[in-house]
Design an enzyme around this catalytic site. Structure first.
Site, PDB file in Angstrom:
ATOM      1  N   ARG A   1     -18.069  11.003  12.962  1.00 50.50           N
ATOM      2  CA  ARG A   1     -18.680   9.722  12.602  1.00 50.50           C
ATOM      3  C   ARG A   1     -19.770   9.370  13.601  1.00 50.50           C
ATOM      4  O   ARG A   1     -19.578   9.493  14.809  1.00 50.50           O
ATOM      5  CB  ARG A   1     -17.603   8.627  12.585  1.00 50.50           C
ATOM      6  CG  ARG A   1     -18.074   7.255  12.152  1.00 50.50           C
ATOM      7  CD  ARG A   1     -16.916   6.269  12.221  1.00 50.50           C
ATOM      8  NE  ARG A   1     -15.854   6.612  11.293  1.00 50.50           N
ATOM      9  CZ  ARG A   1     -14.578   6.254  11.457  1.00 50.50           C
ATOM     10  NH1 ARG A   1     -14.205   5.567  12.525  1.00 50.50           N
ATOM     11  NH2 ARG A   1     -13.680   6.585  10.548  1.00 50.50           N
TER      12      ARG A   1
ATOM     13  N   ARG B   1     -16.306  -0.440  18.440  1.00 50.38           N
ATOM     14  CA  ARG B   1     -16.784   0.492  17.422  1.00 50.38           C
ATOM     15  C   ARG B   1     -18.239   0.183  17.059  1.00 50.38           C
ATOM     16  O   ARG B   1     -18.893  -0.678  17.663  1.00 50.38           O
ATOM     17  CB  ARG B   1     -15.891   0.396  16.180  1.00 50.38           C
ATOM     18  CG  ARG B   1     -14.421   0.753  16.423  1.00 50.38           C
ATOM     19  CD  ARG B   1     -14.211   2.242  16.563  1.00 50.38           C
ATOM     20  NE  ARG B   1     -12.800   2.600  16.681  1.00 50.38           N
ATOM     21  CZ  ARG B   1     -12.001   2.900  15.658  1.00 50.38           C
ATOM     22  NH1 ARG B   1     -12.454   2.847  14.414  1.00 50.38           N
ATOM     23  NH2 ARG B   1     -10.744   3.256  15.867  1.00 50.38           N
TER      24      ARG B   1
ATOM     25  N   LYS C   1      -8.740  -0.595  18.758  1.00 48.74           N
ATOM     26  CA  LYS C   1     -10.155  -0.682  18.415  1.00 48.74           C
ATOM     27  C   LYS C   1     -10.620  -2.134  18.393  1.00 48.74           C
ATOM     28  O   LYS C   1      -9.834  -3.060  18.205  1.00 48.74           O
ATOM     29  CB  LYS C   1     -10.403  -0.038  17.057  1.00 48.74           C
ATOM     30  CG  LYS C   1      -9.637  -0.678  15.910  1.00 48.74           C
ATOM     31  CD  LYS C   1      -9.784   0.143  14.639  1.00 48.74           C
ATOM     32  CE  LYS C   1      -8.905  -0.407  13.525  1.00 48.74           C
ATOM     33  NZ  LYS C   1      -8.955   0.426  12.307  1.00 48.74           N
TER      34      LYS C   1
ATOM     35  N   LYS D   1     -13.979  -4.542  16.833  1.00 48.82           N
ATOM     36  CA  LYS D   1     -15.105  -4.520  15.911  1.00 48.82           C
ATOM     37  C   LYS D   1     -15.929  -5.792  16.031  1.00 48.82           C
ATOM     38  O   LYS D   1     -15.377  -6.892  16.055  1.00 48.82           O
ATOM     39  CB  LYS D   1     -14.611  -4.354  14.468  1.00 48.82           C
ATOM     40  CG  LYS D   1     -13.882  -3.041  14.228  1.00 48.82           C
ATOM     41  CD  LYS D   1     -13.384  -2.929  12.795  1.00 48.82           C
ATOM     42  CE  LYS D   1     -12.690  -1.592  12.556  1.00 48.82           C
ATOM     43  NZ  LYS D   1     -12.212  -1.455  11.162  1.00 48.82           N
TER      44      LYS D   1
ATOM     45  N   CYS E   1     -11.908   3.495   0.089  1.00 50.15           N
ATOM     46  CA  CYS E   1     -11.824   4.332   1.281  1.00 50.15           C
ATOM     47  C   CYS E   1     -11.714   5.801   0.871  1.00 50.15           C
ATOM     48  O   CYS E   1     -11.564   6.129  -0.298  1.00 50.15           O
ATOM     49  CB  CYS E   1     -10.631   3.917   2.131  1.00 50.15           C
ATOM     50  SG  CYS E   1      -9.032   4.237   1.350  1.00 50.15           S
TER      51      CYS E   1
ATOM     52  N   CYS F   1      -7.596  12.156   4.646  1.00 53.55           N
ATOM     53  CA  CYS F   1      -7.058  11.142   5.548  1.00 53.55           C
ATOM     54  C   CYS F   1      -5.556  11.335   5.724  1.00 53.55           C
ATOM     55  O   CYS F   1      -4.794  11.329   4.744  1.00 53.55           O
ATOM     56  CB  CYS F   1      -7.343   9.739   5.015  1.00 53.55           C
ATOM     57  SG  CYS F   1      -6.649   8.439   6.071  1.00 53.55           S
TER      58      CYS F   1
ATOM     59  N   CYS G   1      -3.982   3.178   1.663  1.00 53.13           N
ATOM     60  CA  CYS G   1      -2.880   2.753   2.511  1.00 53.13           C
ATOM     61  C   CYS G   1      -3.155   1.330   2.949  1.00 53.13           C
ATOM     62  O   CYS G   1      -4.226   0.786   2.673  1.00 53.13           O
ATOM     63  CB  CYS G   1      -2.720   3.698   3.712  1.00 53.13           C
ATOM     64  SG  CYS G   1      -3.939   3.404   5.021  1.00 53.13           S
TER      65      CYS G   1
ATOM     66  N   CYS H   1      -9.329   0.105   5.668  1.00 50.28           N
ATOM     67  CA  CYS H   1     -10.707   0.528   5.939  1.00 50.28           C
ATOM     68  C   CYS H   1     -11.695   0.008   4.895  1.00 50.28           C
ATOM     69  O   CYS H   1     -12.861  -0.223   5.208  1.00 50.28           O
ATOM     70  CB  CYS H   1     -10.780   2.048   6.011  1.00 50.28           C
ATOM     71  SG  CYS H   1      -9.910   2.755   7.424  1.00 50.28           S
TER      72      CYS H   1
END
Length: 561
Positions: free
Chosen positions: A72, A141, A204, A206, A425, A431, A470, A474
């Site tokens: 990424r 991120r 993380k 954001k 996603c 994944c 899930c 995302c």
């Protein structure tokens, strides 16, 4: 004090994210690297994955899983030059398995990169004046920003801040250059991380920057949302919204999606320090024992938003100003041509699930490559997985339109409103967290939903649809007017009731149901919506007004402005 999680010890002993990654990359026996190093690899912008479609067959053949790596980029504000695009396109064709993919954080992912190609791919991205550092991992991120430069002066200032925060608040470890760019090897103790320390953040973090009236980045889904306040055409400053996050875990009520809360206003000169101190408080206060509870949203709910604000003001040495008025109207992308204040034009194209590949008459990867070869402006990736051909001179519009039409990039002209506003996603097969299909299922469920909407005369009604394989979120499913959150193959939670401006969470309507039950439930609701809605009423708003859904609870969070 609770015991630290295993990952905290791993980070502490990693020598600033080095671990034994170099040894794993050099091992020719396996396509994988050591499990501990896969945790550290995320900080460098990559996840180790395998093709889950092939797991059983390879196991029967006594072969290891077909390991590969997702990579990424870190692209603050989603801005890409034509020269960069051509490099990224070449890497997609030479090293990746399924084209270029635009993510919901306004950047690119490459899937299916084999281990021996990982280092040269990262080096090529860096040679193109981009990076992958901190695109994943327990750090800040990719910083996202409203990408549509219609309000040119305000947008330019806002993007500059997104780029500044991304650059100045990134990790400073030299491990990245050492591992991927043949930098000088570390001798002695690791260099200090002035912001992150030896163990970085608990999870993380954001940051997203929105320019009202567009909430196209879902600013309240961010750990730190920045709401740009423009006065007299210039950037006056930012309202700070803290504590957003989409992740949850099925069956664990102590985890939940949460909207960020607006706590005050800062001037542009105060923004950098405010952002740094908010990250620092989360570094110091976040839960390092249970990763499920380690995001800022849980810190706020555990310690209290008022206590967090008091701590922030003490560290800054000044009080936040009261939040300034703002209004969001829309959080989808606006397709087609729009003219900016400076007379330049911007063309927003719809890219289903953000996947740029060539399939039949839809030669999206090739078409974008041809655009990059002639375009003199830049490209803007959106948080809704689309791309903007930005800063086009009026005399170039006809040439751009011809390339777009020739490669099937103009489907947005005929598509239903729900298709134009759908996000999915990646999910299966790559994944490792996916419980159900998402990207591969989106075309199927859209066809069936469009058939229903067509029968009720609703094809032109804009409805936000979000699919997630899930509950980790995302695709920001908890902000969809309709959302499917994967439970198991073919089974989803059906969630309803968010609004079209990204300011209200949805809630469960049916849990762990199959496609037939989903379609039955929605067909009845579409019928009522068509018959009973008032003018310009969104689907999620209708569900609340009509009593289909109960009014939203104040817990865990509610937008404050």
């Amino acid at each position: 004090m609770p015991a630290l999680s295993e990952l905290e010890h791993l980070k502490d002993n990693s020598r600033q994210l080095r671990g034994s990654i170099a040894d794993g990359l050099a091992d020719p026996v396996t396509g994988a690297i050591a499990e501990a190093d896969t945790k550290l690899l995320k900080f460098h912008g990559s996840y180790q994955q395998d093709d889950r479609d092939l797991r059983d067959e390879r196991r029967r053949q006594k072969l290891e899983p077909l390991y590969s790596f997702m990579l990424r980029a870190r692209l603050p504000g989603g801005v890409v030059t034509p020269a960069q695009w051509l490099v990224f396109d070449r890497l997609a064709r030479d090293c990746a398995s399924s084209g270029l993919r635009i993510t919901t954080r306004q950047t690119f992912q490459w899937h299916g990169i084999l281990k021996h190609d990982l280092k040269p791919t990262i080096a090529a991205i860096n040679h193109a004046m981009a990076s992958t550092i901190a695109a994943c991992g327990d750090v800040l991120r990719n910083v996202v920003s409203t990408p549509l430069p219609v309000q040119s002066a305000a947008h330019a200032e806002a993007y500059a801040w997104a780029a500044k925060l991304s650059e100045e608040l990134a990790p400073k470890t030299t491990a990245y250059h050492e591992l991927w760019l043949d930098g000088e090897k570390l001798v002695g103790e690791p260099e200090p991380e002035p912001l992150y320390g030896r163990t970085y953040l608990p999870r993380k973090f954001k940051i997203g920057l929105a320019i009202p009236p567009l909430n196209d980045i879902d600013v309240f889904a961010q750990d730190l949302g920045l709401i740009a306040i423009a006065e007299d055409g210039r950037l006056a400053g930012f309202n700070l919204a803290v504590g957003g996050g989409m992740g949850a875990t099925h069956g664990d009520p102590t985890t939940y999606p949460r909207l960020a809360e607006v706590i005050g206003f800062v001037t542009p000169e105060q923004l950098r320090d405010a952002a740094e101190q908010i990250i620092a408080i989360q570094r110091d206060w976040g839960d390092r024992g249970e990763r499920r509870h380690a995001r800022l949203k849980y810190t706020l709910d555990r310690r209290g938003t008022d206590a967090f604000k008091t701590e922030l003001e003490q560290r800054l040495g000044f009080a936040l100003q009261p939040a300034r008025p703002y209004r969001f109207e829309h959080n989808g992308d606006r397709y087609g041509w729009l003219e900016g204040e400076d007379g330049r034009w911007h063309l927003t194209l719809h890219i289903e699930s953000g996947r740029l590949v060539d399939r039949d008459e839809h030669r999206l990867l090739t078409g974008m490559r041809e655009l990059a070869n002639v375009h003199t402006g830049d490209f803007r990736l959106t948080c809704n997985q689309n791309v903007i051909v930005a800063n086009v001179d009026a005399t170039d519009r006809e040439r751009i339109d011809a390339i777009v039409a020739a490669h099937g990039l103009d489907d947005y002209r005929q598509q239903s409103a729900i298709r134009r506003h759908a996000i999915a996603c990646v999910a299966l097969p790559t994944c490792g967290l996916a419980m159900a299909e998402s990207e591969r299922y989106l075309p199927t469920i859209l066809d069936k939903l469009e058939a229903q909407l067509g029968r009720h005369g609703l094809l032109d009604a804009p409805i936000l649809l979000r699919l997630s394989g899930c509950p980790n979120g995302c695709s920001r499913p908890y902000l969809g007017e309709i959302a499917l959150v994967g439970r198991a193959p073919g089974r989803y939670d059906l969630r309803l009731g968010a609004d079209f401006a990204g300011q209200r969470l949805n809630r469960p309507y049916r849990e762990n149901v199959d496609e037939a039950a989903i379609l039955d439930a929605l067909d009845a609701l579409f019928a009522r919506y068509a018959a009973e809605r008032v003018q310009d009423e969104g689907f999620g708003d209708f569900l609340l007004r009509s009593g289909v859904l109960a009014p939203p609870r104040r817990i865990p969070a509610e937008v404050v402005a």
